[in-house]
Design a protein around this motif. Structure first.
Motif, PDB file in Angstrom:
ATOM      1  N   CYS A 161     -21.902 -37.450 -47.340  1.00  0.00           N
ATOM      2  CA  CYS A 161     -21.225 -36.170 -47.572  1.00  0.00           C
ATOM      3  C   CYS A 161     -21.051 -35.390 -46.272  1.00  0.00           C
ATOM      4  O   CYS A 161     -19.992 -34.814 -46.022  1.00  0.00           O
ATOM      5  CB  CYS A 161     -21.999 -35.329 -48.581  1.00  0.00           C
ATOM      6  SG  CYS A 161     -21.969 -35.961 -50.248  1.00  0.00           S
ATOM      7  N   PHE A 162     -22.098 -35.348 -45.458  1.00  0.00           N
ATOM      8  CA  PHE A 162     -21.992 -34.632 -44.186  1.00  0.00           C
ATOM      9  C   PHE A 162     -21.026 -35.338 -43.243  1.00  0.00           C
ATOM     10  O   PHE A 162     -20.342 -34.695 -42.451  1.00  0.00           O
ATOM     11  CB  PHE A 162     -23.358 -34.496 -43.519  1.00  0.00           C
ATOM     12  CG  PHE A 162     -24.266 -33.503 -44.184  1.00  0.00           C
ATOM     13  CD1 PHE A 162     -23.784 -32.303 -44.673  1.00  0.00           C
ATOM     14  CD2 PHE A 162     -25.620 -33.765 -44.325  1.00  0.00           C
ATOM     15  CE1 PHE A 162     -24.619 -31.388 -45.281  1.00  0.00           C
ATOM     16  CE2 PHE A 162     -26.463 -32.858 -44.919  1.00  0.00           C
ATOM     17  CZ  PHE A 162     -25.967 -31.667 -45.405  1.00  0.00           C
ATOM     18  N   ALA A 163     -20.967 -36.661 -43.314  1.00  0.00           N
ATOM     19  CA  ALA A 163     -20.054 -37.409 -42.445  1.00  0.00           C
ATOM     20  C   ALA A 163     -18.603 -37.144 -42.816  1.00  0.00           C
ATOM     21  O   ALA A 163     -17.737 -37.110 -41.942  1.00  0.00           O
ATOM     22  CB  ALA A 163     -20.354 -38.899 -42.510  1.00  0.00           C
ATOM     23  N   THR A 164     -18.315 -36.952 -44.102  1.00  0.00           N
ATOM     24  CA  THR A 164     -16.941 -36.650 -44.502  1.00  0.00           C
ATOM     25  C   THR A 164     -16.539 -35.252 -44.055  1.00  0.00           C
ATOM     26  O   THR A 164     -15.360 -34.990 -43.832  1.00  0.00           O
ATOM     27  CB  THR A 164     -16.762 -36.767 -46.023  1.00  0.00           C
ATOM     28  OG1 THR A 164     -17.644 -35.860 -46.678  1.00  0.00           O
ATOM     29  CG2 THR A 164     -17.000 -38.183 -46.484  1.00  0.00           C
ATOM     30  N   ALA A 165     -17.514 -34.363 -43.917  1.00  0.00           N
ATOM     31  CA  ALA A 165     -17.213 -33.010 -43.453  1.00  0.00           C
ATOM     32  C   ALA A 165     -17.231 -32.935 -41.929  1.00  0.00           C
ATOM     33  O   ALA A 165     -16.879 -31.903 -41.368  1.00  0.00           O
ATOM     34  CB  ALA A 165     -18.213 -32.017 -44.025  1.00  0.00           C
ATOM     35  N   THR A 166     -17.643 -33.976 -41.257  1.00  0.00           N
ATOM     36  CA  THR A 166     -17.740 -34.103 -39.796  1.00  0.00           C
ATOM     37  C   THR A 166     -18.511 -32.958 -39.155  1.00  0.00           C
ATOM     38  O   THR A 166     -18.076 -32.329 -38.199  1.00  0.00           O
ATOM     39  CB  THR A 166     -16.343 -34.221 -39.144  1.00  0.00           C
ATOM     40  OG1 THR A 166     -15.621 -33.012 -39.403  1.00  0.00           O
ATOM     41  CG2 THR A 166     -15.599 -35.425 -39.638  1.00  0.00           C
ATOM     42  N   VAL A 167     -19.675 -32.664 -39.699  1.00  0.00           N
ATOM     43  CA  VAL A 167     -20.559 -31.657 -39.123  1.00  0.00           C
ATOM     44  C   VAL A 167     -21.669 -32.420 -38.412  1.00  0.00           C
ATOM     45  O   VAL A 167     -22.589 -32.932 -39.043  1.00  0.00           O
ATOM     46  CB  VAL A 167     -21.131 -30.725 -40.212  1.00  0.00           C
ATOM     47  CG1 VAL A 167     -21.997 -29.660 -39.593  1.00  0.00           C
ATOM     48  CG2 VAL A 167     -20.004 -30.097 -41.005  1.00  0.00           C
ATOM     49  N   SER A 168     -21.573 -32.515 -37.101  1.00  0.00           N
ATOM     50  CA  SER A 168     -22.471 -33.394 -36.343  1.00  0.00           C
ATOM     51  C   SER A 168     -23.929 -32.948 -36.393  1.00  0.00           C
ATOM     52  O   SER A 168     -24.828 -33.789 -36.343  1.00  0.00           O
ATOM     53  CB  SER A 168     -22.004 -33.486 -34.895  1.00  0.00           C
ATOM     54  OG  SER A 168     -22.046 -32.212 -34.291  1.00  0.00           O
ATOM     55  N   TYR A 226     -25.612 -31.621 -38.922  1.00  0.00           N
ATOM     56  CA  TYR A 226     -26.202 -32.086 -40.170  1.00  0.00           C
ATOM     57  C   TYR A 226     -26.306 -33.605 -40.202  1.00  0.00           C
ATOM     58  O   TYR A 226     -27.234 -34.151 -40.793  1.00  0.00           O
ATOM     59  CB  TYR A 226     -25.391 -31.594 -41.368  1.00  0.00           C
ATOM     60  CG  TYR A 226     -25.254 -30.092 -41.447  1.00  0.00           C
ATOM     61  CD1 TYR A 226     -26.353 -29.268 -41.289  1.00  0.00           C
ATOM     62  CD2 TYR A 226     -24.029 -29.504 -41.686  1.00  0.00           C
ATOM     63  CE1 TYR A 226     -26.243 -27.895 -41.369  1.00  0.00           C
ATOM     64  CE2 TYR A 226     -23.898 -28.132 -41.772  1.00  0.00           C
ATOM     65  CZ  TYR A 226     -25.014 -27.331 -41.610  1.00  0.00           C
ATOM     66  OH  TYR A 226     -24.896 -25.982 -41.691  1.00  0.00           O
ATOM     67  N   ILE A 227     -25.362 -34.290 -39.603  1.00  0.00           N
ATOM     68  CA  ILE A 227     -25.393 -35.750 -39.584  1.00  0.00           C
ATOM     69  C   ILE A 227     -26.606 -36.249 -38.802  1.00  0.00           C
ATOM     70  O   ILE A 227     -27.325 -37.143 -39.242  1.00  0.00           O
ATOM     71  CB  ILE A 227     -24.091 -36.325 -38.985  1.00  0.00           C
ATOM     72  CG1 ILE A 227     -22.904 -36.037 -39.907  1.00  0.00           C
ATOM     73  CG2 ILE A 227     -24.208 -37.832 -38.771  1.00  0.00           C
ATOM     74  CD1 ILE A 227     -21.567 -36.386 -39.289  1.00  0.00           C
ATOM     75  N   ALA A 228     -26.854 -35.664 -37.641  1.00  0.00           N
ATOM     76  CA  ALA A 228     -27.970 -36.108 -36.802  1.00  0.00           C
ATOM     77  C   ALA A 228     -29.310 -35.872 -37.484  1.00  0.00           C
ATOM     78  O   ALA A 228     -30.183 -36.753 -37.488  1.00  0.00           O
ATOM     79  CB  ALA A 228     -27.921 -35.387 -35.462  1.00  0.00           C
ATOM     80  N   ALA A 229     -29.482 -34.714 -38.084  1.00  0.00           N
ATOM     81  CA  ALA A 229     -30.749 -34.404 -38.740  1.00  0.00           C
ATOM     82  C   ALA A 229     -30.967 -35.283 -39.964  1.00  0.00           C
ATOM     83  O   ALA A 229     -32.082 -35.754 -40.217  1.00  0.00           O
ATOM     84  CB  ALA A 229     -30.771 -32.930 -39.137  1.00  0.00           C
ATOM     85  N   ALA A 246     -26.766 -25.499 -44.889  1.00  0.00           N
ATOM     86  CA  ALA A 246     -25.500 -26.166 -45.192  1.00  0.00           C
ATOM     87  C   ALA A 246     -24.796 -25.526 -46.378  1.00  0.00           C
ATOM     88  O   ALA A 246     -23.583 -25.344 -46.367  1.00  0.00           O
ATOM     89  CB  ALA A 246     -25.735 -27.651 -45.463  1.00  0.00           C
ATOM     90  N   VAL A 247     -25.551 -25.170 -47.400  1.00  0.00           N
ATOM     91  CA  VAL A 247     -24.944 -24.560 -48.584  1.00  0.00           C
ATOM     92  C   VAL A 247     -24.478 -23.140 -48.293  1.00  0.00           C
ATOM     93  O   VAL A 247     -23.400 -22.728 -48.736  1.00  0.00           O
ATOM     94  CB  VAL A 247     -25.939 -24.597 -49.775  1.00  0.00           C
ATOM     95  CG1 VAL A 247     -25.464 -23.737 -50.924  1.00  0.00           C
ATOM     96  CG2 VAL A 247     -26.149 -26.020 -50.235  1.00  0.00           C
ATOM     97  N   SER A 248     -25.247 -22.396 -47.520  1.00  0.00           N
ATOM     98  CA  SER A 248     -24.880 -20.997 -47.259  1.00  0.00           C
ATOM     99  C   SER A 248     -23.716 -20.870 -46.282  1.00  0.00           C
ATOM    100  O   SER A 248     -22.989 -19.883 -46.323  1.00  0.00           O
ATOM    101  CB  SER A 248     -26.088 -20.213 -46.739  1.00  0.00           C
ATOM    102  OG  SER A 248     -26.481 -20.701 -45.476  1.00  0.00           O
ATOM    103  N   HIS A 249     -23.520 -21.846 -45.411  1.00  0.00           N
ATOM    104  CA  HIS A 249     -22.430 -21.793 -44.444  1.00  0.00           C
ATOM    105  C   HIS A 249     -21.373 -22.851 -44.735  1.00  0.00           C
ATOM    106  O   HIS A 249     -20.717 -23.341 -43.834  1.00  0.00           O
ATOM    107  CB  HIS A 249     -22.955 -22.024 -43.029  1.00  0.00           C
ATOM    108  CG  HIS A 249     -23.844 -20.925 -42.532  1.00  0.00           C
ATOM    109  ND1 HIS A 249     -24.938 -20.485 -43.209  1.00  0.00           N
ATOM    110  CD2 HIS A 249     -23.795 -20.174 -41.416  1.00  0.00           C
ATOM    111  CE1 HIS A 249     -25.534 -19.525 -42.536  1.00  0.00           C
ATOM    112  NE2 HIS A 249     -24.853 -19.310 -41.439  1.00  0.00           N
TER     113      HIS A 249
END
Length: 124
Positions: free
Chosen positions: A15-22, A24-27, A77-80
């Motif tokens: 899910c984070f990868a589809t949103a491309t938020v690096s 969140y992906i790393a963590a 992630a949910v709040s932002h």
């Protein structure tokens, strides 16, 4: 329960990868690899070879630390959330947090530090 948390973290990673938020992906990758390492350790019975660690306690500590870390990450992630993938990853991350908390609780109940030693306990 550790396997179910592994699957949910993988879904959160997708899910984070589809949103491309690096960030969140790393963590999420870090939590995925640490949990996978412990899962492989138990699958290949390496915990019986390395006896200088008390593996159930390490598993409890990993579950607690992963749950706290993923809870904070998911709340942020949910709040932002500006993308649906980030919101979905945050919700699945909260589900993984619940699974890790359950895993830590069940493992901690199995570990008995204050149980009196009797001959019946030693025979088990």
């Amino acid at each position: 329960m550790l396997l179910f948390s592994q699957v949910t973290v993988f879904v959160a990673l997708i899910c984070f990868a589809t949103a491309t938020v690096s960030t969140y992906i790393a963590a999420t990758c870090m939590e995925l690899f640490i949990t996978a390492a412990l899962l492989l350790l138990y699958m290949f019975k390496l915990n019986k070879k390395f006896t200088f660690f008390f593996w159930p306690l390490i598993d409890v500590l990993n579950s607690v630390i992963a749950a706290v870390f993923m809870f904070i990450l998911s709340i942020v992630a949910v709040s932002h959330s500006s993308a649906k993938g980030t919101l979905g990853g945050g919700i699945v991350g909260l589900l993984a947090t619940g699974l890790w908390c359950g895993d830590a609780f069940l493992l901690f109940r199995k570990i008995t530090f204050n149980q009196a030693r009797t001959t019946a306990n030693l025979e088990k």
